[in-house]
Design a protein around this motif. Structure first.
Motif, PDB file in Angstrom:
ATOM      1  N   TRP A  79       0.814  -1.210   0.000  1.00  0.00           N
ATOM      2  CA  TRP A  79       0.000   0.000   0.000  1.00  0.00           C
ATOM      3  C   TRP A  79       0.852   1.266   0.000  1.00  0.00           C
ATOM      4  CZ3 TRP A  79       1.320   2.862   4.154  1.00  0.00           C
ATOM      5  CH2 TRP A  79       1.563   2.240   5.398  1.00  0.00           C
ATOM      6  N   PHE A  80       0.213   2.346  -0.432  1.00  0.00           N
ATOM      7  CA  PHE A  80       0.792   3.690  -0.380  1.00  0.00           C
ATOM      8  C   PHE A  80      -0.220   4.592   0.311  1.00  0.00           C
ATOM      9  CE2 PHE A  80       2.963   1.690  -3.878  1.00  0.00           C
ATOM     10  CZ  PHE A  80       4.274   2.136  -3.767  1.00  0.00           C
ATOM     11  N   ALA A  81       0.268   5.643   0.966  1.00  0.00           N
ATOM     12  CA  ALA A  81      -0.640   6.478   1.752  1.00  0.00           C
ATOM     13  C   ALA A  81      -0.237   7.943   1.722  1.00  0.00           C
ATOM     14  CB  ALA A  81      -0.679   5.984   3.201  1.00  0.00           C
ATOM     15  N   LEU A  82      -1.257   8.801   1.781  1.00  0.00           N
ATOM     16  CA  LEU A  82      -1.102  10.228   2.035  1.00  0.00           C
ATOM     17  C   LEU A  82      -1.971  10.546   3.244  1.00  0.00           C
ATOM     18  CD1 LEU A  82      -1.327  11.841  -1.524  1.00  0.00           C
ATOM     19  CD2 LEU A  82       0.714  11.669  -0.075  1.00  0.00           C
ATOM     20  N   LYS A  83      -1.330  10.859   4.359  1.00  0.00           N
ATOM     21  CA  LYS A  83      -2.046  11.084   5.613  1.00  0.00           C
ATOM     22  C   LYS A  83      -1.919  12.545   6.032  1.00  0.00           C
ATOM     23  CE  LYS A  83      -1.940   9.774  10.511  1.00  0.00           C
ATOM     24  NZ  LYS A  83      -1.201   8.985  11.530  1.00  0.00           N
ATOM     25  N   PRO A  84      -3.050  13.242   6.207  1.00  0.00           N
ATOM     26  CA  PRO A  84      -2.974  14.616   6.709  1.00  0.00           C
ATOM     27  C   PRO A  84      -2.204  14.684   8.017  1.00  0.00           C
ATOM     28  CG  PRO A  84      -5.178  14.136   5.923  1.00  0.00           C
ATOM     29  CD  PRO A  84      -4.426  12.827   5.919  1.00  0.00           C
ATOM     30  N   ALA A  85      -1.336  15.679   8.130  1.00  0.00           N
ATOM     31  CA  ALA A  85      -0.483  15.793   9.310  1.00  0.00           C
ATOM     32  C   ALA A  85      -1.287  16.174  10.535  1.00  0.00           C
ATOM     33  CB  ALA A  85       0.603  16.843   9.065  1.00  0.00           C
ATOM     34  N   ALA A  86      -0.938  15.561  11.663  1.00  0.00           N
ATOM     35  CA  ALA A  86      -1.535  15.895  12.962  1.00  0.00           C
ATOM     36  C   ALA A  86      -3.048  15.926  12.887  1.00  0.00           C
ATOM     37  CB  ALA A  86      -1.006  17.248  13.460  1.00  0.00           C
ATOM     38  N   ALA A  87      -3.633  14.838  12.363  1.00  0.00           N
ATOM     39  CA  ALA A  87      -5.081  14.783  12.197  1.00  0.00           C
ATOM     40  C   ALA A  87      -5.785  14.975  13.527  1.00  0.00           C
ATOM     41  CB  ALA A  87      -5.480  13.448  11.568  1.00  0.00           C
ATOM     42  N   GLY A  88      -6.800  15.805  13.524  1.00  0.00           N
ATOM     43  CA  GLY A  88      -7.540  16.107  14.734  1.00  0.00           C
ATOM     44  C   GLY A  88      -8.764  15.230  14.866  1.00  0.00           C
ATOM     45  N   PRO A  89      -9.726  15.608  15.706  1.00  0.00           N
ATOM     46  CA  PRO A  89     -10.939  14.817  15.916  1.00  0.00           C
ATOM     47  C   PRO A  89     -11.724  14.624  14.631  1.00  0.00           C
ATOM     48  CG  PRO A  89     -10.714  16.518  17.592  1.00  0.00           C
ATOM     49  CD  PRO A  89      -9.679  16.805  16.548  1.00  0.00           C
ATOM     50  N   ALA A  90     -12.495  13.557  14.568  1.00  0.00           N
ATOM     51  CA  ALA A  90     -13.266  13.244  13.373  1.00  0.00           C
ATOM     52  C   ALA A  90     -14.113  14.449  12.964  1.00  0.00           C
ATOM     53  CB  ALA A  90     -14.167  12.041  13.639  1.00  0.00           C
ATOM     54  N   GLY A  91     -14.040  14.758  11.648  1.00  0.00           N
ATOM     55  CA  GLY A  91     -14.843  15.845  11.105  1.00  0.00           C
ATOM     56  C   GLY A  91     -14.194  17.210  11.225  1.00  0.00           C
ATOM     57  N   ILE A  92     -13.048  17.290  11.883  1.00  0.00           N
ATOM     58  CA  ILE A  92     -12.401  18.582  12.068  1.00  0.00           C
ATOM     59  C   ILE A  92     -11.274  18.779  11.077  1.00  0.00           C
ATOM     60  CG2 ILE A  92     -11.118  20.021  13.696  1.00  0.00           C
ATOM     61  CD1 ILE A  92     -14.070  19.686  14.330  1.00  0.00           C
ATOM     62  N   LEU A 134       2.149   9.553  -5.714  1.00  0.00           N
ATOM     63  CA  LEU A 134       1.453  10.176  -4.597  1.00  0.00           C
ATOM     64  C   LEU A 134       1.870  11.623  -4.384  1.00  0.00           C
ATOM     65  CD1 LEU A 134       0.258   7.402  -4.068  1.00  0.00           C
ATOM     66  CD2 LEU A 134       0.618   7.803  -1.636  1.00  0.00           C
ATOM     67  N   LEU A 135       3.113  11.934  -4.695  1.00  0.00           N
ATOM     68  CA  LEU A 135       3.517  13.335  -4.609  1.00  0.00           C
ATOM     69  C   LEU A 135       2.726  14.180  -5.604  1.00  0.00           C
ATOM     70  CD1 LEU A 135       7.406  13.130  -4.216  1.00  0.00           C
ATOM     71  CD2 LEU A 135       5.715  13.682  -2.465  1.00  0.00           C
ATOM     72  N   ARG A 136       2.548  13.661  -6.808  1.00  0.00           N
ATOM     73  CA  ARG A 136       1.735  14.393  -7.795  1.00  0.00           C
ATOM     74  C   ARG A 136       0.305  14.562  -7.281  1.00  0.00           C
ATOM     75  NH1 ARG A 136       4.877  11.128 -11.342  1.00  0.00           N
ATOM     76  NH2 ARG A 136       3.240   9.528 -11.426  1.00  0.00           N
ATOM     77  N   MET A 137      -0.238  13.501  -6.698  1.00  0.00           N
ATOM     78  CA  MET A 137      -1.584  13.582  -6.149  1.00  0.00           C
ATOM     79  C   MET A 137      -1.665  14.619  -5.028  1.00  0.00           C
ATOM     80  SD  MET A 137      -2.595   9.543  -5.946  1.00  0.00           S
ATOM     81  CE  MET A 137      -4.030   9.890  -4.913  1.00  0.00           C
ATOM     82  N   ALA A 138      -0.668  14.627  -4.157  1.00  0.00           N
ATOM     83  CA  ALA A 138      -0.677  15.548  -3.028  1.00  0.00           C
ATOM     84  C   ALA A 138      -0.698  16.992  -3.496  1.00  0.00           C
ATOM     85  CB  ALA A 138       0.539  15.295  -2.137  1.00  0.00           C
ATOM     86  N   PHE A 139       0.161  17.320  -4.450  1.00  0.00           N
ATOM     87  CA  PHE A 139       0.249  18.708  -4.886  1.00  0.00           C
ATOM     88  C   PHE A 139      -0.843  19.097  -5.874  1.00  0.00           C
ATOM     89  CE2 PHE A 139       4.756  18.129  -3.437  1.00  0.00           C
ATOM     90  CZ  PHE A 139       4.668  19.029  -2.380  1.00  0.00           C
ATOM     91  N   ASP A 140      -1.657  18.126  -6.268  1.00  0.00           N
ATOM     92  CA  ASP A 140      -2.881  18.466  -7.004  1.00  0.00           C
ATOM     93  C   ASP A 140      -3.904  19.129  -6.089  1.00  0.00           C
ATOM     94  OD1 ASP A 140      -2.088  17.680  -9.511  1.00  0.00           O
ATOM     95  OD2 ASP A 140      -3.012  15.697  -9.421  1.00  0.00           O
ATOM     96  N   HIS A 141      -3.743  18.915  -4.775  1.00  0.00           N
ATOM     97  CA  HIS A 141      -4.596  19.603  -3.804  1.00  0.00           C
ATOM     98  C   HIS A 141      -4.034  21.012  -3.608  1.00  0.00           C
ATOM     99  CE1 HIS A 141      -6.955  16.089  -2.414  1.00  0.00           C
ATOM    100  NE2 HIS A 141      -5.867  15.413  -2.727  1.00  0.00           N
ATOM    101  N   PRO A 142      -4.774  22.043  -3.940  1.00  0.00           N
ATOM    102  CA  PRO A 142      -4.213  23.406  -3.957  1.00  0.00           C
ATOM    103  C   PRO A 142      -3.722  23.925  -2.619  1.00  0.00           C
ATOM    104  CG  PRO A 142      -6.609  23.452  -4.224  1.00  0.00           C
ATOM    105  CD  PRO A 142      -6.185  22.020  -4.356  1.00  0.00           C
ATOM    106  N   THR A 143      -4.210  23.354  -1.503  1.00  0.00           N
ATOM    107  CA  THR A 143      -3.779  23.860  -0.196  1.00  0.00           C
ATOM    108  C   THR A 143      -2.533  23.164   0.335  1.00  0.00           C
ATOM    109  OG1 THR A 143      -5.214  22.309   0.997  1.00  0.00           O
ATOM    110  CG2 THR A 143      -6.145  24.466   0.421  1.00  0.00           C
ATOM    111  N   VAL A 144      -2.153  22.033  -0.248  1.00  0.00           N
ATOM    112  CA  VAL A 144      -1.000  21.283   0.268  1.00  0.00           C
ATOM    113  C   VAL A 144       0.291  22.004  -0.108  1.00  0.00           C
ATOM    114  CG1 VAL A 144       0.333  19.145   0.093  1.00  0.00           C
ATOM    115  CG2 VAL A 144      -2.171  19.065   0.268  1.00  0.00           C
ATOM    116  N   ASP A 145       1.086  22.314   0.903  1.00  0.00           N
ATOM    117  CA  ASP A 145       2.345  23.021   0.684  1.00  0.00           C
ATOM    118  C   ASP A 145       3.562  22.138   0.939  1.00  0.00           C
ATOM    119  OD1 ASP A 145       3.848  25.607   0.281  1.00  0.00           O
ATOM    120  OD2 ASP A 145       4.538  25.109   2.309  1.00  0.00           O
TER     121      ASP A 145
END
Length: 213
Positions: A79-92, A134-145
């Protein structure tokens, strides 16, 4: 299908993939730099690991952990993964982010790249091939820096994958473990690539072609 490379297809996991995840985490060599070689109990995969994977597809649309399939054979290789950093509570959303004015949710600005492959697929360039996708996928998200990845300092093979994918060493650090495994005394490493660097590298071939014409 989430993404495709020359040799790999990435898709979402389903509940039917439980045996594949159990088998992957049962190989001592695969788990060497994670648990010291101890397998993840099948019950833990069933009750915790797989449900978390499926839940995150809804919690963080466009991010998550995806099954890697060898296109030539249809075989599961890991598997490969892109995980948002420091994920907070569900829905946040992640703690590392900026507020989206329309929804009030935090926009994802940093993601962690991860991968885990079956031993039979090692040494064939699959890890760096999937990581670049996955790097290409990540930077396709406009907010990912920023995209980062971490591993043990002694995990030379994983560090080579990060470098081949285009990440560069950002820092070395030490963590405290209740049950340390062999090699932790040498610390951990973090590699990263930022959007500005990714864009510049992507533009470099086109700029060079224009110079030649």
């Amino acid at each position: 299908m989430i993404a495709q490379t020359d040799r790999l297809s990435l898709r979402r996991f389903t509940i039917d993939d439980l045996p594949l995840l159990v088998e992957l985490d049962s190989d001592p060599e695969v788990m060497r730099y994670l648990t010291g070689g101890r397998p993840t109990p099948a019950e833990t995969v069933r009750r915790e690991v797989l449900p978390a994977i499926l839940r995150d597809y809804l919690r963080f649309p466009g991010f998550g952990k995806w099954a890697a399939i060898e296109r030539s054979s249809g075989a599961f290789i890991g598997w490969f993964a892109l995980k948002p950093a420091a994920a907070g509570p569900a829905g946040i959303g992640p703690a590392s982010g900026v507020v989206n004015g329309r929804s009030g949710r935090l926009a994802i600005t940093e993601v962690e790249l991860g991968y885990r492959l079956r031993r039979a697929s090692w040494g064939r360039g699959y890890a760096s091939e999937g990581a670049r996708a996955l790097l290409r996928m990540a930077f396709d998200h406009p907010t990912v820096d920023r995209v980062f990845a971490e591993t043990m300092a002694v995990n030379v093979a994983s560090r080579r994958v990060m470098e081949a994918a285009g990440l560069r060493l950002a820092r070395c650090f030490h963590l405290q473990w209740d049950d340390p495994i062999e090699g932790v005394e040498h610390g951990e490493v973090e590699y990263e690539v930022r959007r500005i660097d990714w864009v510049e590298r992507a533009a470099a071939p086109a700029i060079e072609r224009n110079r030649l014409h």
